[in-house]
Design a protein around this motif. Structure first.
Motif, PDB file in Angstrom:
ATOM      1  N   TYR A 169      -2.839  14.944  -0.561  1.00 30.99           N
ATOM      2  CA  TYR A 169      -4.147  14.400  -0.158  1.00 30.99           C
ATOM      3  C   TYR A 169      -5.090  15.521   0.286  1.00 30.99           C
ATOM      4  N   PRO A 171      -1.086  14.342  -6.472  1.00 25.75           N
ATOM      5  CA  PRO A 171      -1.209  15.583  -5.723  1.00 25.75           C
ATOM      6  C   PRO A 171      -1.159  15.293  -4.225  1.00 25.75           C
ATOM      7  N   GLY A 206       0.836  -1.204   0.000  1.00 26.08           N
ATOM      8  CA  GLY A 206       0.000   0.000   0.000  1.00 26.08           C
ATOM      9  C   GLY A 206       0.865   1.245   0.000  1.00 26.08           C
ATOM     10  N   GLY A 207       0.190   2.394  -0.008  1.00 27.78           N
ATOM     11  CA  GLY A 207       0.909   3.646  -0.107  1.00 27.78           C
ATOM     12  C   GLY A 207       1.910   3.844   1.021  1.00 27.78           C
ATOM     13  N   THR A 208       1.487   3.536   2.228  1.00 21.55           N
ATOM     14  CA  THR A 208       2.385   3.776   3.355  1.00 21.55           C
ATOM     15  C   THR A 208       3.650   2.946   3.230  1.00 21.55           C
ATOM     16  N   HIS A 260       2.069  13.574   2.839  1.00 20.79           N
ATOM     17  CA  HIS A 260       1.242  12.595   3.568  1.00 20.79           C
ATOM     18  C   HIS A 260       1.931  12.174   4.869  1.00 20.79           C
ATOM     19  N   HIS A 284      -4.269   0.189  -5.338  1.00 20.67           N
ATOM     20  CA  HIS A 284      -5.538   0.008  -4.606  1.00 20.67           C
ATOM     21  C   HIS A 284      -6.314   1.319  -4.445  1.00 20.67           C
ATOM     22  N   LYS A 285      -5.858   2.372  -5.127  1.00 22.25           N
ATOM     23  CA  LYS A 285      -6.654   3.603  -5.160  1.00 22.25           C
ATOM     24  C   LYS A 285      -7.238   3.722  -6.577  1.00 22.25           C
ATOM     25  N   ASP A 329      -0.410   4.086  -6.008  1.00 31.26           N
ATOM     26  CA  ASP A 329      -1.174   2.981  -5.404  1.00 31.26           C
ATOM     27  C   ASP A 329      -2.173   2.384  -6.386  1.00 31.26           C
ATOM     28  N   CYS A 361       5.925   4.562   0.707  1.00 34.52           N
ATOM     29  CA  CYS A 361       6.558   5.777   1.243  1.00 34.52           C
ATOM     30  C   CYS A 361       7.653   5.404   2.257  1.00 34.52           C
ATOM     31  N   ASP A 413       5.493  11.535  -4.358  1.00 35.99           N
ATOM     32  CA  ASP A 413       4.421  10.721  -3.785  1.00 35.99           C
ATOM     33  C   ASP A 413       3.161  10.926  -4.629  1.00 35.99           C
ATOM     34  N   CYS A 449       0.895   8.504  -4.743  1.00 37.88           N
ATOM     35  CA  CYS A 449       0.096   7.359  -4.289  1.00 37.88           C
ATOM     36  C   CYS A 449      -1.359   7.498  -4.740  1.00 37.88           C
ATOM     37  N   ILE A 450      -1.888   8.712  -4.597  1.00 35.16           N
ATOM     38  CA  ILE A 450      -3.328   8.849  -4.854  1.00 35.16           C
ATOM     39  C   ILE A 450      -3.616   9.374  -6.258  1.00 35.16           C
TER      40      ILE A 450
HETATM   41  C1  LIG Z   1      -0.574  11.106  -1.251  1.00 32.16           C
HETATM   42  C2  LIG Z   1      -0.701   9.875  -0.405  1.00 32.16           C
HETATM   43  N1  LIG Z   1       0.404   9.216   0.008  1.00 32.16           N
HETATM   44  C3  LIG Z   1       0.341   8.114   0.766  1.00 32.16           C
HETATM   45  C4  LIG Z   1      -0.869   7.601   1.167  1.00 32.16           C
HETATM   46  C5  LIG Z   1      -0.920   6.385   2.063  1.00 32.16           C
HETATM   47  O1  LIG Z   1      -1.535   5.325   1.413  1.00 32.16           O
HETATM   48  P1  LIG Z   1      -2.145   4.056   2.172  1.00 32.16           P
HETATM   49  O2  LIG Z   1      -3.338   4.546   2.915  1.00 32.16           O
HETATM   50  O3  LIG Z   1      -2.450   3.135   1.039  1.00 32.16           O
HETATM   51  O4  LIG Z   1      -1.107   3.507   3.069  1.00 32.16           O
HETATM   52  C6  LIG Z   1      -2.053   8.244   0.757  1.00 32.16           C
HETATM   53  C7  LIG Z   1      -3.368   7.757   1.180  1.00 32.16           C
HETATM   54  O5  LIG Z   1      -4.396   8.353   0.934  1.00 32.16           O
HETATM   55  C8  LIG Z   1      -1.971   9.410  -0.047  1.00 32.16           C
HETATM   56  O6  LIG Z   1      -3.057  10.079  -0.444  1.00 32.16           O
END
Ligand SMILES: Cc1ncc(COP(=O)(O)O)c(C=O)c1O
Length: 478
Positions: free
Chosen positions: A170, A168, A88-90, A119, A231-232, A229, A93, A195, A197-198
């Motif tokens: 969050y 962008p 996942g995103g975290t 984030h 999963h987004k 991500d 990162c 980043d 991710c989203i």
């Molecule tokens: C820009 C950004 N980075 C990282 C994350 C973390 O992703 P995750 O919730 O999948 O761990 C998010 C989650 O919304 C995000 O918007």
């Protein structure tokens, strides 16, 4: 057996719906039931497979390489770029920070420069990996302030192992000035992580359909890694993200091997070791089914929904956009006559989930929307609910926190929050204390109380709250 599944469905009925386009945070809905079904079946088929050893499960390696290749094409990655599928995103990162730190063993007190809108996963990484986070306030347009980021790098370039920008962010949905920051990082020989991710799965398709997208991919010189991500906005089942690196040399410090013990030689590309093959199979199946043409269609849909929401908001006098969205995230601010938290509650009563965001750095509380392609057929319904919710919030008047409660919160020391303090606050907030903890239907009063607290106090309160929520359900013992 059927009883267990029936019970599962019964419990799930209390959750936010993941389909139907009405949940505008946490979940991303393509609105395509067949695609969801394929994703779910792939997860189920691989639920027991173990991504720990790619030689034992070669189909997982093949799917990972194909998914990373698809992502590399999408993000203008050069020949030689490599990547990893994470949980996942975290995790992406975290690994970007860990890899940057470990690429510089010469630096004893590593630091990284991040905008204040980065984030929270990066602050978690700083905490986990002992990297100092230098947090730079963003500019008035909520984008990273390139000059201030450059100055922060130059304050101690020798210790700076990483600079991060978002595409962008969050909270506000705007893309940072990636070229200016990445170019300076490259001049100093410092890694620059984007980043995405989203936004990383929609912005490239947004550019393809002719929307204005600021530069942010590997086409920008100096960008060394990107997280995106699946999963987004790839609309895959939960549990995957892709971390891409400009070269295998950039990825190398992310790998962990340990042979000096009596068991199998451990060799990991991610934080997890044993990992289910399910999420990877789900992401592979969904991305393969949709392909670039499918994502282009979904991107047209999601931006049509965003544009309609933006146009509708312009007609509600009490609401305005925090910033014109660069992507599919919309942040709304209310005027003094309308309480943002009450709007969120009123939307929930109308079966729409929109996410409250607390006041920060002099900015008032806001309402976050992660718009999905699956929201488009319901855009008019959303706007009608929003109009009604704003009217109801105006009629209800401001949410006032009892001055005594406010004074009590102000007097608390977050570093020394006791169980008694917390019980007192639970009672004051109308959440019963002790074992009988329950959330009220309306959260505005609780949110207003949290909004008053400093970030450190909010963290302490929420940690205490989660600790109360997460208690084992034990069989009764006689
Ligand atoms: C820009 C950004 N980075 C990282 C994350 C973390 O992703 P995750 O919730 O999948 O761990 C998010 C989650 O919304 C995000 O918007």
């Amino acid at each position: 057996m059927t009883d267990v599944l029936a019970r599962l469905r019964e419990m799930q009925a209390a959750d936010l719906p993941v389909h139907g386009g009405r949940t505008l945070a946490y979940v991303y809905d393509s609105g395509l039931p067949d695609v969801d079904r394929i994703g779910r079946e792939a997860v189920a088929a691989y639920a027991g497979s173990n991504g720990l050893d790619p030689t034992a499960f070669p189909s997982l390696l093949q799917m990972e390489n194909e998914l990373v290749g698809f992502t590399a094409d999408l993000l203008d990655a050069p020949d030689g770029a490599v990547g990893t599928v994470t949980s996942g995103g975290t995790e992406s990162c975290l690994l970007a920070v860990q890899g940057a730190r470990d690429s510089r063993p010469d630096v004893t007190r590593p630091r990284m420069v991040v905008p204040s809108t980065v984030h929270a996963a990066f602050l978690k990484a700083a905490h986990y990996f002992g990297v100092e986070a230098v947090v730079v306030p963003v500019g008035p347009d909520f984008r990273a302030d390139a000059a201030a980021m450059v100055a922060a790098i130059d304050a101690d370039p020798g210790r700076t192992v990483l600079v991060v920008v978002s595409a962008p962010s969050y909270a506000h949905g705007v893309v940072d000035p990636v070229p200016a920051v990445a170019a300076h990082a490259a001049e100093r020989g410092i890694r620059c992580h984007v980043d995405a991710c989203i936004g990383g799965w929609v912005l490239p398709y947004a550019a393809r359909i002719g929307r204005d997208v600021p530069p942010w991919t590997f086409a920008v010189d100096g960008v060394t890694s990107i997280s995106v991500d699946t999963h987004k906005y790839a609309y895959a089942p939960k549990g995957t993200s892709v971390l891409l690196h400009r070269s295998s040399a950039h990825r190398r410090p992310q790998y962990f091997a340990h042979a000096d013990w009596p068991g199998y030689t451990m060799l990991n590309s991610t934080i997890q070791s044993t990992k289910s093959g399910g999420p990877l199979a789900g992401a592979w199946a969904v991305t393969t089914t949709l392909g670039h043409a499918g994502y282009e269609r979904l991107t047209r849909d999601v931006f049509e929904a965003v544009d309609r929401i933006v146009a509708g908001v312009a007609e509600i006098p009490e609401l305005s956009l925090v910033a014109t969205p660069d992507s599919t995230l919309v942040a709304l601010v209310t005027d003094a006559t309308c309480d943002a938290f009450t709007v969120c509650d009123e939307m929930a009563l109308r079966d729409w989930y929109v996410q409250p965001q607390m006041a920060y750095a002099g900015q008032p509380a806001t309402i976050h929307l992660s718009v999905s392609a699956g929201t488009l057929p319901h855009a008019d319904d959303f706007l009608a609910a929003l109009r009604e919710s704003v009217a109801a919030a105006v009629a209800a008047g401001p949410t006032a926190v009892d001055p005594e409660v406010a004074a009590f919160i102000a007097a608390l020391d977050p570093a020394a929050l006791t169980d008694d303090d917390f019980d007192g606050l639970l009672l004051a907030a109308g959440l019963t204390g002790g074992d009988d903890l329950s959330l009220p239907d309306r959260m505005a009063d609780v949110n207003a109380m949290l909004d008053l607290a400093t970030p450190a106090m909010r963290e302490a309160l929420l940690v205490a709250f989660l600790d109360r929520l997460a208690r084992p359900v034990r069989a009764t013992r006689s």
